[in-house]
Design a protein around this motif. Sequence first.
Motif, PDB file in Angstrom:
ATOM      1  N   MET A   1       0.810  -1.186   0.000  1.00 41.63           N
ATOM      2  CA  MET A   1       0.000   0.000   0.000  1.00 41.63           C
ATOM      3  C   MET A   1       0.864   1.265   0.000  1.00 41.63           C
ATOM      4  N   PHE A   2       1.928   1.239   0.752  1.00 42.90           N
ATOM      5  CA  PHE A   2       2.808   2.406   0.837  1.00 42.90           C
ATOM      6  C   PHE A   2       4.131   2.165   0.121  1.00 42.90           C
ATOM      7  N   ASN A   3       4.088   1.415  -0.964  1.00 48.98           N
ATOM      8  CA  ASN A   3       5.320   1.108  -1.707  1.00 48.98           C
ATOM      9  C   ASN A   3       5.984   2.357  -2.264  1.00 48.98           C
ATOM     10  N   TRP A   4       5.216   3.406  -2.519  1.00 47.76           N
ATOM     11  CA  TRP A   4       5.785   4.628  -3.066  1.00 47.76           C
ATOM     12  C   TRP A   4       6.689   5.326  -2.053  1.00 47.76           C
ATOM     13  N   LEU A   5       6.610   4.916  -0.772  1.00 44.17           N
ATOM     14  CA  LEU A   5       7.475   5.500   0.244  1.00 44.17           C
ATOM     15  C   LEU A   5       8.835   4.802   0.335  1.00 44.17           C
ATOM     16  N   LEU A   6       8.918   3.620  -0.234  1.00 44.30           N
ATOM     17  CA  LEU A   6      10.167   2.868  -0.167  1.00 44.30           C
ATOM     18  C   LEU A   6      11.230   3.513  -1.044  1.00 44.30           C
ATOM     19  N   ALA A   7      12.474   3.289  -0.688  1.00 44.43           N
ATOM     20  CA  ALA A   7      13.591   3.836  -1.467  1.00 44.43           C
ATOM     21  C   ALA A   7      13.615   3.206  -2.854  1.00 44.43           C
ATOM     22  N   SER A   8      13.974   4.007  -3.835  1.00 47.42           N
ATOM     23  CA  SER A   8      14.090   3.508  -5.205  1.00 47.42           C
ATOM     24  C   SER A   8      15.354   2.661  -5.316  1.00 47.42           C
ATOM     25  N   PRO A   9      15.322   1.678  -6.203  1.00 47.00           N
ATOM     26  CA  PRO A   9      16.546   0.880  -6.398  1.00 47.00           C
ATOM     27  C   PRO A   9      17.626   1.738  -7.045  1.00 47.00           C
ATOM     28  N   ASP A  10      18.862   1.342  -6.871  1.00 42.26           N
ATOM     29  CA  ASP A  10      19.966   2.071  -7.492  1.00 42.26           C
ATOM     30  C   ASP A  10      19.820   2.032  -9.016  1.00 42.26           C
ATOM     31  N   ALA A  11      20.271   3.089  -9.653  1.00 45.30           N
ATOM     32  CA  ALA A  11      20.199   3.170 -11.113  1.00 45.30           C
ATOM     33  C   ALA A  11      21.092   2.103 -11.738  1.00 45.30           C
ATOM     34  N   THR A  12      20.600   1.532 -12.821  1.00 41.54           N
ATOM     35  CA  THR A  12      21.397   0.513 -13.517  1.00 41.54           C
ATOM     36  C   THR A  12      22.235   1.128 -14.631  1.00 41.54           C
ATOM     37  N   GLU A  13      21.811   2.286 -15.128  1.00 36.54           N
ATOM     38  CA  GLU A  13      22.566   2.971 -16.180  1.00 36.54           C
ATOM     39  C   GLU A  13      23.191   4.234 -15.617  1.00 36.54           C
ATOM     40  N   ARG A  14      24.406   4.483 -16.027  1.00 38.30           N
ATOM     41  CA  ARG A  14      25.107   5.695 -15.609  1.00 38.30           C
ATOM     42  C   ARG A  14      24.997   6.758 -16.696  1.00 38.30           C
ATOM     43  N   VAL A  15      24.969   8.004 -16.270  1.00 39.71           N
ATOM     44  CA  VAL A  15      24.966   9.114 -17.223  1.00 39.71           C
ATOM     45  C   VAL A  15      26.380   9.227 -17.788  1.00 39.71           C
ATOM     46  N   PRO A  16      26.492   9.366 -19.118  1.00 31.73           N
ATOM     47  CA  PRO A  16      27.832   9.507 -19.710  1.00 31.73           C
ATOM     48  C   PRO A  16      28.562  10.726 -19.122  1.00 31.73           C
ATOM     49  N   GLU A  17      29.850  10.618 -19.007  1.00 27.53           N
ATOM     50  CA  GLU A  17      30.681  11.666 -18.408  1.00 27.53           C
ATOM     51  C   GLU A  17      30.437  13.042 -19.031  1.00 27.53           C
ATOM     52  N   ASP A  18      30.272  13.088 -20.346  1.00 32.08           N
ATOM     53  CA  ASP A  18      30.118  14.381 -21.015  1.00 32.08           C
ATOM     54  C   ASP A  18      28.727  14.998 -20.826  1.00 32.08           C
ATOM     55  N   LYS A  19      27.778  14.249 -20.265  1.00 34.32           N
ATOM     56  CA  LYS A  19      26.422  14.775 -20.078  1.00 34.32           C
ATOM     57  C   LYS A  19      26.059  14.964 -18.609  1.00 34.32           C
ATOM     58  N   ILE A  20      26.990  14.759 -17.718  1.00 35.93           N
ATOM     59  CA  ILE A  20      26.698  14.887 -16.286  1.00 35.93           C
ATOM     60  C   ILE A  20      26.280  16.318 -15.937  1.00 35.93           C
ATOM     61  N   ASP A  21      27.031  17.296 -16.393  1.00 32.90           N
ATOM     62  CA  ASP A  21      26.719  18.694 -16.055  1.00 32.90           C
ATOM     63  C   ASP A  21      25.351  19.120 -16.590  1.00 32.90           C
ATOM     64  N   SER A  22      25.051  18.791 -17.847  1.00 36.67           N
ATOM     65  CA  SER A  22      23.766  19.203 -18.423  1.00 36.67           C
ATOM     66  C   SER A  22      22.594  18.463 -17.771  1.00 36.67           C
ATOM     67  N   THR A  23      22.781  17.193 -17.452  1.00 38.86           N
ATOM     68  CA  THR A  23      21.718  16.426 -16.792  1.00 38.86           C
ATOM     69  C   THR A  23      21.464  16.972 -15.398  1.00 38.86           C
ATOM     70  N   TYR A  24      22.524  17.284 -14.668  1.00 37.97           N
ATOM     71  CA  TYR A  24      22.375  17.848 -13.333  1.00 37.97           C
ATOM     72  C   TYR A  24      21.636  19.184 -13.379  1.00 37.97           C
ATOM     73  N   LYS A  25      21.990  20.035 -14.357  1.00 39.30           N
ATOM     74  CA  LYS A  25      21.350  21.347 -14.493  1.00 39.30           C
ATOM     75  C   LYS A  25      19.864  21.189 -14.805  1.00 39.30           C
ATOM     76  N   LYS A  26      19.501  20.243 -15.678  1.00 34.87           N
ATOM     77  CA  LYS A  26      18.092  20.004 -16.012  1.00 34.87           C
ATOM     78  C   LYS A  26      17.316  19.543 -14.774  1.00 34.87           C
ATOM     79  N   LYS A  27      17.881  18.626 -14.022  1.00 34.64           N
ATOM     80  CA  LYS A  27      17.215  18.140 -12.804  1.00 34.64           C
ATOM     81  C   LYS A  27      17.084  19.258 -11.771  1.00 34.64           C
TER      82      LYS A  27
END
Length: 68
Positions: free
Chosen positions: A1-27
């Motif tokens: 019932m309260f599954n939305w409160l549980l922690a999300s699993p760790d990401a399986t895909e990493r953001v490419p090194e050259d897109k880290i700054d732009s992805t962080y800025k968008k978030k």
Amino acid sequence: MFNWLLASPDATERVPEDKIDSTYKKKQIGVLVATSFSYIAYYIIRLVFTTEQGAIMKEYGFQLHKLD
């Protein structure tokens, strides 16, 4: 019932090194926009309730008493 409160699993895909700054800025901008809209909505609702407070109190028979 309260599954939305549980922690999300760790990401399986990493953001490419050259897109880290732009992805962080968008978030970061997304969080800022969501927070701003929430804040604006809160004040609009507060304003509407304040302007209708007298009618609501009259409808339900409440009276405002001043403290001395």
